[in-house]
Design an enzyme around this catalytic site. Structure first.
Site, PDB file in Angstrom:
ATOM      1  N   CYS A  41       0.805  -1.178   0.043  1.00  0.00           N
ATOM      2  CA  CYS A  41       0.072   0.103  -0.020  1.00  0.00           C
ATOM      3  C   CYS A  41       0.878   1.163  -0.231  1.00  0.00           C
ATOM      4  O   CYS A  41       1.609   1.426  -0.960  1.00  0.00           O
ATOM      5  CB  CYS A  41      -1.028   0.110   0.984  1.00  0.00           C
ATOM      6  SG  CYS A  41      -2.312   1.284   1.021  1.00  0.00           S
ATOM      7  N   HIS A 101      -3.907  -4.472  -0.065  1.00  0.00           N
ATOM      8  CA  HIS A 101      -3.434  -5.163   0.894  1.00  0.00           C
ATOM      9  C   HIS A 101      -3.537  -6.616   0.958  1.00  0.00           C
ATOM     10  O   HIS A 101      -4.439  -7.020   0.966  1.00  0.00           O
ATOM     11  CB  HIS A 101      -4.492  -4.582   2.045  1.00  0.00           C
ATOM     12  CG  HIS A 101      -4.083  -3.142   2.696  1.00  0.00           C
ATOM     13  ND1 HIS A 101      -3.169  -3.126   3.576  1.00  0.00           N
ATOM     14  CD2 HIS A 101      -4.477  -2.101   2.286  1.00  0.00           C
ATOM     15  CE1 HIS A 101      -3.143  -1.624   3.894  1.00  0.00           C
ATOM     16  NE2 HIS A 101      -4.058  -0.883   2.840  1.00  0.00           N
ATOM     17  N   GLU A 139      -2.930  -8.774   3.157  1.00  0.00           N
ATOM     18  CA  GLU A 139      -3.067  -9.291   4.399  1.00  0.00           C
ATOM     19  C   GLU A 139      -4.777  -9.199   4.643  1.00  0.00           C
ATOM     20  O   GLU A 139      -5.268  -9.675   5.591  1.00  0.00           O
ATOM     21  CB  GLU A 139      -2.480  -8.803   5.491  1.00  0.00           C
ATOM     22  CG  GLU A 139      -2.889  -7.259   5.967  1.00  0.00           C
ATOM     23  CD  GLU A 139      -2.255  -5.884   5.106  1.00  0.00           C
ATOM     24  OE1 GLU A 139      -2.393  -4.882   5.206  1.00  0.00           O
ATOM     25  OE2 GLU A 139      -1.896  -6.487   3.908  1.00  0.00           O
TER      26      GLU A 139
END
Length: 209
Positions: A79, A181, A183
């Site tokens: 990001c 992202h 994650e």
């Protein structure tokens, strides 16, 4: 061991949990010695470019990051961390970045009243086959950003469309960036992190990717 760079602007714990899930040990650190000794780095980031660069400088992390990049060890920016890899950003006035991938960070232009920031799930279009992009054509990942990386096509491994073409994964030698992202992107995000694990494994064993 993977070093997740700690400079108070990143989603570090979520990234660490995702790495643990795919079998990569990591430590969250701002120690230059630990950073330079790591097998690979992840540079996370949430927030403003200028503030992030100021914090990296305050913690004397700019030179260690560049030294690791020069050594050939894999680096993944996530990001804002991806944007920091570039030469400079227009966010809150021109601010120099790490200069690891050529290009500039610019605000996403308005298009048909679309909302800024660009937030939500968007589809990936693959431009280059890398360990991070294998099997990802048409897959959705989760974005949250108001700025995009304006870089040459040779450095764009994957993109998405949000009024304009937005580079989603960039790549130059051992340096990678993901605008979204991983994650927060479910199984696809874990697959991308597993691709980064493959890059680290190949580098540590001197295999070709």
């Amino acid at each position: 061991m993977i070093a997740i760079i700690d400079y108070d602007t990143g989603n570090t714990r979520s990234i660490q949990k995702a790495l643990a899930y795919i079998g990569l040990s990591s430590q969250i650190t701002a120690d230059p010695v630990e950073i330079e000794a790591a097998d690979g780095l992840i540079l996370p980031g949430v927030g403003a470019f200028k503030q992030a660069m100021e914090e990296l400088k305050k913690r004397a992390l700019v030179d260690p990051l560049k030294q690791v990049a020069d050594s050939g060890k894999p680096i993944l920016g996530v990001c804002l961390g991806m944007q920091l890899l570039l030469d400079q950003s227009e966010e809150h006035g021109l601010t120099s970045g790490l200069g690891l991938i050529p290009g500039n960070v610019k605000k996403i232009p308005p298009f048909n009243n679309q909302k800024i920031p660009h937030m939500g799930w968007n589809q990936l279009h693959i431009h280059q086959e890398t360990p991070l992009t294998s099997g990802l054509e048409g897959k959705d990942v989760y974005f949250v950003h108001s700025y995009f990386t304006d870089t040459e096509a040779e450095f764009i491994a994957a993109s998405t469309t949000y009024g304009i073409q937005v580079p989603a994964i960039i790549h130059r030698d051992n340096v990678y960036g993901a605008q979204f992202h991983p994650e927060k992107s479910g199984t696809i995000g874990l697959q991308i992190l597993a691709g980064f694990k493959e890059v680290i494994t190949c580098k540590s064993t001197q295999q070709s990717i």
